[in-house]
Write a protein that holds these residues in place. Sequence first.
Motif, PDB file in Angstrom:
ATOM      1  N   LEU A 106      -0.959  -5.442  -4.147  1.00 26.17           N
ATOM      2  CA  LEU A 106      -1.262  -4.010  -4.028  1.00 26.17           C
ATOM      3  C   LEU A 106      -2.559  -3.798  -3.248  1.00 26.17           C
ATOM      4  O   LEU A 106      -2.652  -2.892  -2.419  1.00 26.17           O
ATOM      5  CB  LEU A 106      -1.350  -3.388  -5.430  1.00 26.17           C
ATOM      6  CG  LEU A 106      -1.568  -1.873  -5.476  1.00 26.17           C
ATOM      7  CD1 LEU A 106      -0.471  -1.118  -4.730  1.00 26.17           C
ATOM      8  CD2 LEU A 106      -1.636  -1.389  -6.932  1.00 26.17           C
ATOM      9  N   ASP A 144      -1.779  -4.193   0.200  1.00 27.95           N
ATOM     10  CA  ASP A 144      -0.988  -3.033   0.647  1.00 27.95           C
ATOM     11  C   ASP A 144      -1.882  -1.833   0.942  1.00 27.95           C
ATOM     12  O   ASP A 144      -1.757  -1.192   1.989  1.00 27.95           O
ATOM     13  CB  ASP A 144       0.037  -2.618  -0.419  1.00 27.95           C
ATOM     14  CG  ASP A 144       1.116  -3.666  -0.656  1.00 27.95           C
ATOM     15  OD1 ASP A 144       1.266  -4.558   0.189  1.00 27.95           O
ATOM     16  OD2 ASP A 144       1.798  -3.583  -1.700  1.00 27.95           O
ATOM     17  N   LEU A 201       7.289  -3.070   4.276  1.00 24.54           N
ATOM     18  CA  LEU A 201       6.855  -3.773   3.052  1.00 24.54           C
ATOM     19  C   LEU A 201       7.971  -4.094   2.074  1.00 24.54           C
ATOM     20  O   LEU A 201       8.859  -3.278   1.862  1.00 24.54           O
ATOM     21  CB  LEU A 201       5.918  -2.859   2.257  1.00 24.54           C
ATOM     22  CG  LEU A 201       4.614  -2.458   2.885  1.00 24.54           C
ATOM     23  CD1 LEU A 201       3.903  -1.496   1.956  1.00 24.54           C
ATOM     24  CD2 LEU A 201       3.795  -3.711   3.065  1.00 24.54           C
ATOM     25  N   PRO A 222       6.463  -4.444  -4.801  1.00 25.30           N
ATOM     26  CA  PRO A 222       6.468  -5.320  -5.987  1.00 25.30           C
ATOM     27  C   PRO A 222       7.706  -5.182  -6.865  1.00 25.30           C
ATOM     28  O   PRO A 222       7.786  -5.849  -7.890  1.00 25.30           O
ATOM     29  CB  PRO A 222       5.230  -4.845  -6.752  1.00 25.30           C
ATOM     30  CG  PRO A 222       5.097  -3.411  -6.391  1.00 25.30           C
ATOM     31  CD  PRO A 222       5.653  -3.235  -5.013  1.00 25.30           C
ATOM     32  N   PHE A 223       8.673  -4.330  -6.501  1.00 23.25           N
ATOM     33  CA  PHE A 223       9.749  -4.047  -7.458  1.00 23.25           C
ATOM     34  C   PHE A 223      11.073  -4.730  -7.132  1.00 23.25           C
ATOM     35  O   PHE A 223      12.085  -4.444  -7.758  1.00 23.25           O
ATOM     36  CB  PHE A 223       9.937  -2.530  -7.604  1.00 23.25           C
ATOM     37  CG  PHE A 223       8.710  -1.840  -8.153  1.00 23.25           C
ATOM     38  CD1 PHE A 223       8.211  -2.208  -9.397  1.00 23.25           C
ATOM     39  CD2 PHE A 223       8.050  -0.856  -7.443  1.00 23.25           C
ATOM     40  CE1 PHE A 223       7.071  -1.603  -9.915  1.00 23.25           C
ATOM     41  CE2 PHE A 223       6.913  -0.247  -7.948  1.00 23.25           C
ATOM     42  CZ  PHE A 223       6.424  -0.626  -9.189  1.00 23.25           C
ATOM     43  N   TYR A 253      10.939   2.685 -11.434  1.00 24.04           N
ATOM     44  CA  TYR A 253      11.938   1.614 -11.289  1.00 24.04           C
ATOM     45  C   TYR A 253      12.368   1.163 -12.686  1.00 24.04           C
ATOM     46  O   TYR A 253      11.661   1.384 -13.676  1.00 24.04           O
ATOM     47  CB  TYR A 253      11.342   0.433 -10.507  1.00 24.04           C
ATOM     48  CG  TYR A 253      11.228   0.731  -9.030  1.00 24.04           C
ATOM     49  CD1 TYR A 253      12.227   0.345  -8.152  1.00 24.04           C
ATOM     50  CD2 TYR A 253      10.141   1.425  -8.526  1.00 24.04           C
ATOM     51  CE1 TYR A 253      12.139   0.629  -6.799  1.00 24.04           C
ATOM     52  CE2 TYR A 253      10.044   1.716  -7.179  1.00 24.04           C
ATOM     53  CZ  TYR A 253      11.047   1.317  -6.318  1.00 24.04           C
ATOM     54  OH  TYR A 253      10.967   1.615  -4.976  1.00 24.04           O
ATOM     55  N   TYR A 286       6.715   8.442  -5.667  1.00 24.79           N
ATOM     56  CA  TYR A 286       6.011   7.981  -6.883  1.00 24.79           C
ATOM     57  C   TYR A 286       4.642   7.409  -6.513  1.00 24.79           C
ATOM     58  O   TYR A 286       4.430   6.966  -5.374  1.00 24.79           O
ATOM     59  CB  TYR A 286       6.833   6.923  -7.641  1.00 24.79           C
ATOM     60  CG  TYR A 286       7.125   5.673  -6.850  1.00 24.79           C
ATOM     61  CD1 TYR A 286       6.185   4.647  -6.748  1.00 24.79           C
ATOM     62  CD2 TYR A 286       8.327   5.512  -6.178  1.00 24.79           C
ATOM     63  CE1 TYR A 286       6.438   3.496  -6.008  1.00 24.79           C
ATOM     64  CE2 TYR A 286       8.593   4.376  -5.436  1.00 24.79           C
ATOM     65  CZ  TYR A 286       7.654   3.379  -5.358  1.00 24.79           C
ATOM     66  OH  TYR A 286       7.892   2.257  -4.634  1.00 24.79           O
ATOM     67  N   VAL A 298       1.730   4.570  -6.528  1.00 20.58           N
ATOM     68  CA  VAL A 298       1.541   3.133  -6.783  1.00 20.58           C
ATOM     69  C   VAL A 298       0.696   3.036  -8.047  1.00 20.58           C
ATOM     70  O   VAL A 298       0.017   4.002  -8.410  1.00 20.58           O
ATOM     71  CB  VAL A 298       0.864   2.408  -5.594  1.00 20.58           C
ATOM     72  CG1 VAL A 298       1.697   2.537  -4.342  1.00 20.58           C
ATOM     73  CG2 VAL A 298      -0.552   2.924  -5.345  1.00 20.58           C
ATOM     74  N   HIS A 312      12.019   6.921  -1.187  1.00 20.24           N
ATOM     75  CA  HIS A 312      12.581   5.864  -0.333  1.00 20.24           C
ATOM     76  C   HIS A 312      13.595   4.989  -1.071  1.00 20.24           C
ATOM     77  O   HIS A 312      13.641   4.977  -2.301  1.00 20.24           O
ATOM     78  CB  HIS A 312      11.457   4.979   0.214  1.00 20.24           C
ATOM     79  CG  HIS A 312      10.650   4.309  -0.854  1.00 20.24           C
ATOM     80  ND1 HIS A 312       9.557   4.891  -1.426  1.00 20.24           N
ATOM     81  CD2 HIS A 312      10.779   3.102  -1.464  1.00 20.24           C
ATOM     82  CE1 HIS A 312       9.039   4.075  -2.337  1.00 20.24           C
ATOM     83  NE2 HIS A 312       9.779   2.978  -2.384  1.00 20.24           N
ATOM     84  N   HIS A 360      14.907   0.846  -0.855  1.00 20.83           N
ATOM     85  CA  HIS A 360      14.600  -0.464  -0.270  1.00 20.83           C
ATOM     86  C   HIS A 360      15.873  -1.251   0.077  1.00 20.83           C
ATOM     87  O   HIS A 360      16.883  -1.153  -0.643  1.00 20.83           O
ATOM     88  CB  HIS A 360      13.847  -1.334  -1.275  1.00 20.83           C
ATOM     89  CG  HIS A 360      12.488  -0.831  -1.630  1.00 20.83           C
ATOM     90  ND1 HIS A 360      11.360  -1.223  -0.954  1.00 20.83           N
ATOM     91  CD2 HIS A 360      12.065   0.018  -2.590  1.00 20.83           C
ATOM     92  CE1 HIS A 360      10.299  -0.646  -1.499  1.00 20.83           C
ATOM     93  NE2 HIS A 360      10.702   0.117  -2.505  1.00 20.83           N
ATOM     94  N   VAL A 386       0.579   3.055   1.061  1.00 22.12           N
ATOM     95  CA  VAL A 386       0.566   1.649   1.482  1.00 22.12           C
ATOM     96  C   VAL A 386       0.971   1.493   2.960  1.00 22.12           C
ATOM     97  O   VAL A 386       1.242   0.381   3.414  1.00 22.12           O
ATOM     98  CB  VAL A 386       1.449   0.784   0.552  1.00 22.12           C
ATOM     99  CG1 VAL A 386       0.826   0.694  -0.822  1.00 22.12           C
ATOM    100  CG2 VAL A 386       2.871   1.315   0.464  1.00 22.12           C
TER     101      VAL A 386
HETATM  102  C1  BEZ Z   1       7.327  -0.019  -3.339  1.00 17.19           C
HETATM  103  O1  BEZ Z   1       7.796   0.658  -2.474  1.00 17.19           O
HETATM  104  O2  BEZ Z   1       8.112  -0.391  -4.193  1.00 17.19           O
HETATM  105  C2  BEZ Z   1       5.853  -0.349  -3.357  1.00 17.19           C
HETATM  106  C3  BEZ Z   1       5.277  -0.933  -2.245  1.00 17.19           C
HETATM  107  C4  BEZ Z   1       3.924  -1.247  -2.266  1.00 17.19           C
HETATM  108  C5  BEZ Z   1       3.150  -0.960  -3.386  1.00 17.19           C
HETATM  109  C6  BEZ Z   1       3.749  -0.371  -4.512  1.00 17.19           C
HETATM  110  C7  BEZ Z   1       5.113  -0.052  -4.480  1.00 17.19           C
END
Ligand code: BEZ
Length: 290
Positions: free
Chosen positions: A74, A77, A101, A104-105, A158, A194, A196, A218, A220, A248
Amino acid sequence: MSLDLTETTITETVQKTFDKAKDERIREIFVSLVQHLHDFTREVRLTDEEWFTAVDFLERVGKISSPTRQEFVLLSDILGLSVLVDQINHHHGSSATDSTLLGPFYVEGRPTAQNGADISGGVGGMPMFFSGTVLDTDGTPVAGAHVDTWHSDGDGFYDVQQADKLDHKLAMRALLITDDNGRFWYRSITPRCYPVPTDGPCGEILRAAHRSPTRPEHIHFWFHAEGHEPLITTLFRGGDPYLDSDAVFGAKRSLVADFVQHDAGDTAPDGTVMTEPFQTVKWTFILTGK
Ligand code: BEZ
Ligand code: FE
């Protein structure tokens, strides 16, 4: 080694200690790191107190870190380092889909799903129908590509952030496989923007800088396909107010998608006449050949 070190000679003295490193890359990285770290320290005239604060900060980043709380990642990031490394190492500006990126999830051991499946894991929210096509840079469909997808719920959380509530079941994530036309599709629920995590040391930096902790809405994706470079990417909802202030720096114009809103009574892509409003998202992903 000189016993009469000065503010300037200390740099070369430390750099020379890497002369015997067997690995040339290790030598190159540490010599440069020492140069920049020392230049930075001289430039800002770092005080004793600030040095203690920095060391204490890094110690606290380490202490709060765990397999499910990656505070060092983080930190990388929010300082833009993760995106910089991604920019340096991936083919941005080509016809292939831009990477961004991982975050972390992502979770190993996610469930596999058939195309068309509902991957919400029973979490409530506005239905979302995602439909993707995976192509090679020459336009050929990539069949049999492995597609990991994961996203938050409608409150911006998440599954792994609400493990107790969900009885430790994974939800809103799956591994899908593209069909002969390079297509994959699934049903889930709409995600939401959301923040971080801000309850650790990184939160202190964001607050000190009056920075927004928010990531725009977003979804992923992580693609693996034979003969192609893996692609880690994210699609962002067009119109999201946080698009140009992503905490980030991962949001990119080339990855902004239309999350199309539909009314109750409209027909979903799977042929269901929906009794509630829903969204559809379509995207073509382009993978780079190896
Ligand atoms: C995310 O998109 O899941 C994320 C990316 C970087 C830091 C925290 C969350
Ligand atoms: Fe995310």
